[in-house]
Scaffold this motif. Structure first.
Motif, short mmCIF file in Angstrom:
data_model
loop_
_atom_site.label_atom_id
_atom_site.label_comp_id
_atom_site.label_asym_id
_atom_site.label_seq_id
_atom_site.Cartn_x
_atom_site.Cartn_y
_atom_site.Cartn_z
N ILE A 1 45.00 45.83 25.62
CA ILE A 1 45.35 46.85 26.62
C ILE A 1 45.97 46.16 27.83
O ILE A 1 45.58 45.05 28.19
N ASN A 2 46.96 46.80 28.39
CA ASN A 2 47.70 46.24 29.53
C ASN A 2 48.46 44.97 29.19
O ASN A 2 48.70 44.14 30.04
N ARG A 3 48.79 44.83 27.96
CA ARG A 3 49.49 43.62 27.58
C ARG A 3 50.96 43.94 27.37
O ARG A 3 51.31 44.95 26.78
N VAL A 4 51.84 43.10 27.92
CA VAL A 4 53.27 43.29 27.68
C VAL A 4 53.77 42.04 26.97
O VAL A 4 53.48 40.94 27.40
#
Lengths: 935, 160
Positions: free
Chosen positions: A688-691
């Protein structure tokens, strides 16, 4: 009249623009012309205009469009037209077709389609009465008319058949899929046979055939009613012809394929049905088919020997192209003959235990009078050939001859590989032989003698349970598996599949696996992994081997023995795993490729082991593997940057949920759920919240989510299918809890772009619907935030992802609404308000005809349940929708339609009412399509 | 660990080798392979034959793990292919220098300042989130002597 003439002129002018070459007209002109036809199609009550045009226009394109307009109007206005009007129109169209002999085929086709639609639509109302009358007329046309009328009659039949077939998009006739289906069934029951009979009769009439139509195949297949000798002669002919077509000269007529098409499927798959039929014929004449195959295959082996000698004498690895062609031809012939032999000796049993076919058994018994038992056994265990042993043609059982040839070919392959001449081997033929051996094994080796009335002595001596020869064959096959895995040919994907398939078939029947696990060859397979460098063993082989090891454990009924066996199988792997994790430098070494390969190797083995668990072995496998699950969850944290490992870990969980969960007792299930929580948490934590800049980041997400949904779907099935014997219900977390929690993690990762991938989209909506049906309380009330998130996707799904997804979304709404309706104090819950807007949304979709007819049935149910929940809102919204109309006649019609929709319906959530409402709803939708024709 | 140390693998760090051999048929989708001398992730793998009875060849499609560029190769399935050593490690972002270098801290507290802000959108996002005071985790991809930041992740309070 003038007005009509003007319309015709306009249409003809527009038609000529439409058909003009691009250089002569501008795009604007073309668009304008198109608009003329579009608006023409929406003409209100266009019947007299259309007739005028059909009578007077000479422009084919205009005629074609007119027929289309007529069709659309008929579908739309069907219920407003009187029976007389319809009959008259149909008669007119019939005459129209008869009248003009030079009509363009595409105009004619479309008129016929209109007629067929009228007949079909009419049959929905009168149960096919009128259609039968029409068919009477058509029959007369065909049998009494001139050629022109005969052709017309046939065309009408053809159009009718097309209209009633399932391939026709049912929307086109304004019917729901269900009514379409009912009409089709009614048609099939009432008239299809009649059409078939008179079609064949018509064929005679037209072709003047001297005999009734019947093929040899039909004759022979119904052989009970024919004299035996006739069948035999026909079978011999058919088999010989089939063989000739598939083998090369001089015995056959097949010429080598000029070009090899890679995309073509395996012969075994493509020709499955043909081969099954040939198998039937072959079994009718075993005394002919079996010796013939033996002679032909041995002939090819002789040929092969010659080629090998020639190659050998060449002395180099480079042999002329012509050699390769010769070898290919020999391999091709043997490949086909073994396909045929396999289909004669065995019957595809599809799930049933495979048996020795009675015809073969009878043949073997008859033959046994002349058979020399000692020679037969010697023949088998020495892979001998008839051509090498004089006098063996009579003295050896035919089945055993063929098996012996297969073994002989296996030996030949081994020798060629040893001599580094493997390029002479065909991986395809090798796979065919393995397939043949598997089919043979399943039916012939260690048969359950109680299944048979008569047994042939030679077969019993060679393959019977507890005979020395059968044991020998078993070990031979196990060695063959081992050899294939080690062989350079095994890299061929389908050969791997066949080899693993052979091994698995050897251990999935208990009375056979009991013997297999005591075979030396079985344990040699186990040791094989120590001899072959492990990263050279492909994942499919590792998983296949461990699946087979696991399946074989079913042979131990006693728990302790089962445990000992499993521990012998998996302890080396477990030790390795503990050693890696326990290493004090693991925080540094984990990133080494060698360590990662080890971890992957362990995962493949665990996945294989889990996938081979069954009711009797689940407790043991779970006990051994479960402690590792938590370690693997933790490893997701360590290896989160290596998708291939993360993926395997989730895959292991999937195997657990798929193969074991339904058998797990309460305590074990609880443990498994906790592991799932841990794994899901770990995954979420790192994703999660990973780009990511990875060029295939989206593909990675897709793969992860897909396998996650697979896991959750399997976990959910525990809520329906619980085969554990303890009957306890948990007080802690349930499968439903895991599923809701999993969804919570998945939702933020699920983007619209990802949902656009069809496979993922389908899996997601299936899962959402499933969950809402199974555990609505957990979703709607206990986890309302997740419910909110899912509703957002449901709103999208109703319109965005196509016809397959829409009904899944309406089903979801139905489950949710039905749950809310039954829930006490429903208005107190947030979910009640969250669901409310969907009533309006759905009604708007229905009125704007945006719901495909295939989804109408489930939409009706959803609408009913929503109205139950929100009766006042329904009144308001329907008033609003009526008042939004501008045309006074439409206002009235819509008002009436709504009144009819709810007439006689109590909105009390009961099933009978829901069904009654659905009928009203069907009428409602057909009805409103008539006057709210907005597309 | 003895059996692992015994194997003949050279680690990427030793400087001796950046790849190791693997039989082509044992490669799988999502794994790594050298194609046209570039480290690639395998995104598609299919087998083909020269003829019906011929031996399989493997057709590999890979994306350069650094540039995303697509490469293809075909090789007999019994042959060995080079597989690159690939490492992906997470670092905490502690600072961004004026000339665009990242100051990164590894798990064991070592600092490094030799990597630039990645190009493309991710770089801007990295900078703006850092400026907004968010805690950032950077994944550094390393293979065949090249290194770059391949992914970032904002640590939320929830994660701690």
């Amino acid at each position: 009249m003038e007005q009509v003439q003007q319309i015709l002129q306009e249409l003809e002018a527009a038609g000529s623009i439409m058909l003009a070459s691009p250089s002569l007209v501008t795009n604007d002109q073309r668009n304008a012309a198109e608009a003329v036809f579009m608006s023409f199609r929406k003409t209100n009550m266009p019947y007299s205009i259309c007739r005028y045009i059909l009578d007077y226009s000479k422009v084919d394109f205009v005629l074609f469009e007119t027929a289309g307009t007529l069709r659309d109007a008929l579908i739309r206005d069907w219920i407003f037209l009187s029976q007389d009007q319809k009959n008259e129109l149909r008669q007119y169209l019939f005459q129209f077709i008869m009248r003009d002999g030079k009509m363009a085929p595409f105009v004619r086709e479309r008129i016929l389609q209109v007629i067929a639609i009228m007949i079909k639509r009419g049959s929905v109302e009168d149960g096919g009465q009128e259609r039968s009358n029409i068919l009477d007329e058509v029959e007369k046309l065909i049998f009494n008319g001139d050629l022109k009328k005969q052709v017309l009659g046939c065309s009408i039949i053809l159009a009718l058949m097309q209209e009633y077939s399932t391939t026709v998009k049912s929307t086109d006739v304004g019917l729901t899929w269900e009514s379409h289906y009912v009409a089709k069934k009614e048609f099939e029951a009432r008239d299809l046979r009649r059409i078939f009979v008179f079609s064949t009769r018509a064929l005679h009439e037209i072709q003047n055939l001297p005999q009734p139509l019947s093929t040899d195949i039909l004759t022979v297949l119904n052989n009970q009613s024919f004299p035996e000798q006739l069948c035999k002669n026909a079978s011999i002919q058919i088999l010989n012809t089939y063989l000739k077509c598939h083998i090369s000269p001089p015995n056959g007529t097949k010429t080598p394929d000029a070009e090899f098409n890679e995309n073509e499927e395996d012969d075994r798959v493509v020709n499955k049905e043909q081969l099954q039929y040939i198998g039937i014929f072959g079994r009718l004449i075993p005394e002919h088919s079996l010796p013939l195959l033996v002679t032909l295959i041995e002939g090819q082996i002789k040929e092969m020997r010659t080629i090998i000698e020639q190659v050998h004498s060449c002395g180099s690895c480079q042999w002329p192209e012509s050699f390769q062609q010769k070898i290919d031809a020999v391999n091709e012939d043997i490949h086909w003959m073994f396909l045929i032999a396999g289909h004669i000796l065995t019957v595809d049993s599809e799930g049933e235990p495979s048996m020795i076919p009675s015809e073969i058994m009878r043949h073997s018994i008859e033959q046994s009078k002349n058979v020399n038992l000692d020679l037969t056994l010697k023949f088998l265990t020495n892979q001998m050939l008839v051509m090498d042993v004089s006098g063996s043609a009579e003295a050896v059982d035919d089945v055993i001859k063929l098996v012996s040839i297969a073994f002989h070919l296996c030996e030949l392959e081994k020798k060629l590989i040893e001599a580094k001449m493997e390029s002479l081997c065909s991986p395809l033929l090798s796979g065919t032989i393995v397939w043949f051996l598997r089919e043979f094994f399943q039916a012939y080796l260690m048969p359950n003698e109680t299944y048979y009335n008569d047994l042939s002595m030679p077969l019993l001596q060679a393959f019977g349970q507890h005979t020395e020869a059968a044991n020998w064959v078993l070990n031979y096959l196990l060695n063959k598996v081992e050899h294939n895995i080690k062989s350079p040919l095994y890299v061929d994907v389908s050969l791997i599949g066949d080899t693993v398939g052979l091994l698995i078939s050897m251990v999935d029947v208990r009375h056979k696996s009991e013997i297999v696990i005591n075979c030396e060859g079985f344990w040699k397979l186990f040791e094989l992994q120590n001899h072959v460098p492990e990263h050279q063993l492909v994942p499919e082989v590792k998983e296949g081997l461990y699946k087979a090891f696991s399946l074989a454990a079913d042979a131990f009924i006693e728990n302790d023995k089962q445990k000992d066996y499993y521990s012998r199988v998996i302890t080396p792997t477990l030790d390795k795993f503990r050693k890696i994790l326990g290493d004090e430098n693991f925080r540094k070494t984990y990133n080494n490729d060698a360590v990662r390969l080890e971890i992957m190797d362990i995962l493949h083995k665990c996945i294989g082991l889990a996938s081979g668990a069954f009711i009797n072995t689940t407790a043991t496998v779970f006990g051994i593997l479960h402690p590792m699950l938590n370690d693997f969850s933790a490893l997701i944290g360590v290896y989160h940057n290596y998708q291939i490992i993360v993926h395997l870990i989730i895959q292991l969980f999937v195997e657990f949920s798929k193969k074991m969960l339904c058998f797990l007792a309460m305590e074990e299930s609880d443990k498994f759920y906790m592991s799932c929580y841990q794994m899901v948490d770990m995954y979420a934590h790192y994703n999660i919240n990973r780009v990511s800049l990875d060029s295939d980041a989206e593909d990675q997400c897709f793969q992860d989510l897909y396998v996650f949904l697979e896991l959750l779907t399997h976990v959910m099935s525990k809520e329906v299918l619980d085969l554990s014997s303890d009957g306890k219900t948990t007080t802690g977390k349930t499968a439903g809890d895991v599923c809701v929690y999993g969804l919570q993690v998945i939702l933020p990762l699920m983007t619209i772009d990802l949902l656009k991938i069809p496979a993922l989209c389908l899996q997601y909506y299936k899962y959402a619907g499933y969950m809402c049906e199974m555990v609505p309380m957990k979703l709607c009330i206990e986890n309302v935030d997740i419910f909110k998130g899912v509703l957002t996707t449901i709103e999208l799904g109703l319109t965005m992802f196509g016809h397959e997804i829409t009904p899944m979304c309406t089903d979801f709404l139905q489950s949710a609404a039905s749950f809310m309706y039954r829930h006490e104090n429903r208005t107190m819950h947030e979910a009640y308000n969250l669901l409310k807007p969907f009533l309006k949304f759905l009604m708007e979709l229905i009125l704007s005809c945006q719901i495909n007819s295939d989804a109408l049935s489930s939409t009706g149910h959803a609408l009913y349940t929503l109205i139950c929940c929100y009766p006042d809102e329904f009144q308001q919204i329907s008033m609003q929708l009526i008042n939004d109309q501008t045309d006074a006649s439409v206002i009235e019609k819509l008002h009436n339609a709504f009144t009819l929709l709810t007439t006689g319906i109590d909105f009390n959530g009961q099933h009978a009412m829901k069904c009654r409402f659905k009928n009203n709803f069907d009428t409602f939708t057909t009805n409103i399509r008539g006057f709210l024709f907005i597309k | 660990m003895a059996d692992i140390e015994d194997t003949h693998f050279d680690t990427g760090d030793s400087g001796a080798s950046t790849t190791y051999p693997m039989q082509c048929s044992a490669l799988r989708k999502n794994g790594f392979v050298m194609l046209k001398a570039r480290p690639c992730k395998i995104v598609d793998m299919s087998t083909s034959k020269t003829g019906k009875h011929g031996h399989a060849k493997v057709h590999l499609v890979g994306l350069d793990i650094f540039s995303g560029k697509k490469y293809e190769d075909i090789c007999p399935s019994t042959h060995n292919m080079d597989v690159p050593f690939v490492k992906r490690e997470d670092y905490q972002l502690t600072d961004i220098s004026d000339d665009g270098y990242l100051c990164l801290m590894s798990d064991n507290g070592d600092l490094r300042e030799d990597l630039k802000i990645p190009e493309a959108e991710i770089g801007q996002q990295l900078k703006s989130e850092y400026d907004a005071g968010k805690e950032l985790l950077c994944t550094v991809l390393k293979s065949c002597g090249e290194e770059c930041v391949i992914a970032i992740k904002t640590n939320t309070a929830l994660d701690k």
